[in-house]
Design a protein around this motif. Structure first.
Motif, short mmCIF file in Angstrom:
data_model
loop_
_atom_site.label_atom_id
_atom_site.label_comp_id
_atom_site.label_asym_id
_atom_site.label_seq_id
_atom_site.Cartn_x
_atom_site.Cartn_y
_atom_site.Cartn_z
N THR A 184 -11.84 -0.38 -3.79
CA THR A 184 -10.95 0.47 -3.01
C THR A 184 -9.49 0.19 -3.33
O THR A 184 -8.70 1.11 -3.54
N ILE A 185 -9.13 -1.09 -3.39
CA ILE A 185 -7.75 -1.44 -3.70
C ILE A 185 -7.41 -1.04 -5.13
O ILE A 185 -6.31 -0.55 -5.41
N SER A 186 -8.35 -1.22 -6.05
CA SER A 186 -8.11 -0.82 -7.45
C SER A 186 -7.87 0.69 -7.54
O SER A 186 -6.96 1.15 -8.22
N PHE A 187 -8.70 1.47 -6.85
CA PHE A 187 -8.56 2.92 -6.89
C PHE A 187 -7.25 3.36 -6.24
O PHE A 187 -6.55 4.24 -6.75
N GLY A 188 -6.90 2.73 -5.11
CA GLY A 188 -5.64 3.08 -4.44
C GLY A 188 -4.43 2.77 -5.31
O GLY A 188 -3.50 3.57 -5.42
N LEU A 189 -4.44 1.60 -5.94
CA LEU A 189 -3.34 1.24 -6.82
C LEU A 189 -3.30 2.16 -8.05
O LEU A 189 -2.23 2.54 -8.51
N ALA A 190 -4.47 2.53 -8.54
CA ALA A 190 -4.51 3.46 -9.68
C ALA A 190 -3.91 4.81 -9.30
O ALA A 190 -3.19 5.42 -10.11
N ARG A 191 -4.17 5.28 -8.09
CA ARG A 191 -3.58 6.55 -7.63
C ARG A 191 -2.06 6.45 -7.59
O ARG A 191 -1.35 7.38 -7.95
N ILE A 192 -1.57 5.30 -7.13
CA ILE A 192 -0.12 5.11 -7.07
C ILE A 192 0.47 5.09 -8.49
O ILE A 192 1.49 5.72 -8.75
N LEU A 193 -0.19 4.38 -9.40
CA LEU A 193 0.31 4.31 -10.78
C LEU A 193 0.28 5.67 -11.45
O LEU A 193 1.21 6.03 -12.18
N VAL A 194 -0.76 6.46 -11.21
CA VAL A 194 -0.80 7.81 -11.78
C VAL A 194 0.32 8.67 -11.20
O VAL A 194 0.96 9.44 -11.92
N GLY A 195 0.58 8.52 -9.91
CA GLY A 195 1.71 9.24 -9.31
C GLY A 195 3.03 8.85 -9.93
O GLY A 195 3.88 9.71 -10.19
N LEU A 196 3.21 7.55 -10.20
CA LEU A 196 4.44 7.11 -10.86
C LEU A 196 4.53 7.66 -12.28
O LEU A 196 5.61 8.05 -12.73
#
Length: 172
Positions: free
Chosen positions: A116-128
């Protein structure tokens, strides 16, 4: 050579520093990441009222669960943690299975937390990444399907790195 004696001195280190203990507890609580990782989904599907009352209800049950765990910990203050507690609180004939089941539940919870944390951080990185490449997005060079693929690839990469990091000793 005597095979009855180990080839090395056996050592079991049980101590961790106060900072390490704090970081483990803070990381396992994951309040800040959990709050921000899925906030957009909550607002889209339930709205602010559902988010507010949902967090209050979850917070109440978290406090109740923490209180119960603290009571059990004060009653059975031994190493072995939840595995021992599950065996001690179960019927004697079911103790081994209760400890086994607790171990797997703990593993699945930890694994789902990691993902879950990996997916959430990945979403943030894709947004950036999308913010940095606005021109590409405006020209249609980045679309929704690519976002999902990139997000999943980043999440798998992060999970792999964190799993490899967990192979290290905690007190090194």
């Amino acid at each position: 050579m005597d095979s009855s004696k180990p080839a090395y001195a056996q050592e079991l280190r049980r101590g961790i520093s106060g900072f390490t203990s704090f970081t483990l507890c803070f990381t396992n609580a994951a309040i800040i990441p959990a709050l921000f990782m899925q906030m957009d989904y909550g607002f889209r599907t339930g709205g602010p009222a559902v988010m507010l009352y949902g967090w209050l209800l979850v917070g109440l049950f978290t406090v109740i669960t923490g209180s119960v765990m603290a009571e059990i910990c004060s009653t059975y203050p031994v190493s072995g943690s939840v595995y021992y507690w599950a065996g001690a609180l179960a019927k004697p004939e079911d103790a081994a299975f209760a400890s086994y089941l607790t171990g797997w539940a703990n593993f699945c919870g930890g694994f789902s937390f990691l993902v879950t944390i990996s997916f959430g951080l990945a979403r943030i990185l894709v947004g950036l990444l999308k913010m940095n490449y606005q021109v590409m997005a405006k020209n249609g060079m980045i679309d929704r399907e690519e976002d999902v693929g990139v997000t999943v690839a980043i999440a798998i990469s992060l999970s792999t790195v964190w799993c490899l990091q967990n192979l290290k000793r905690i007190d090194d």
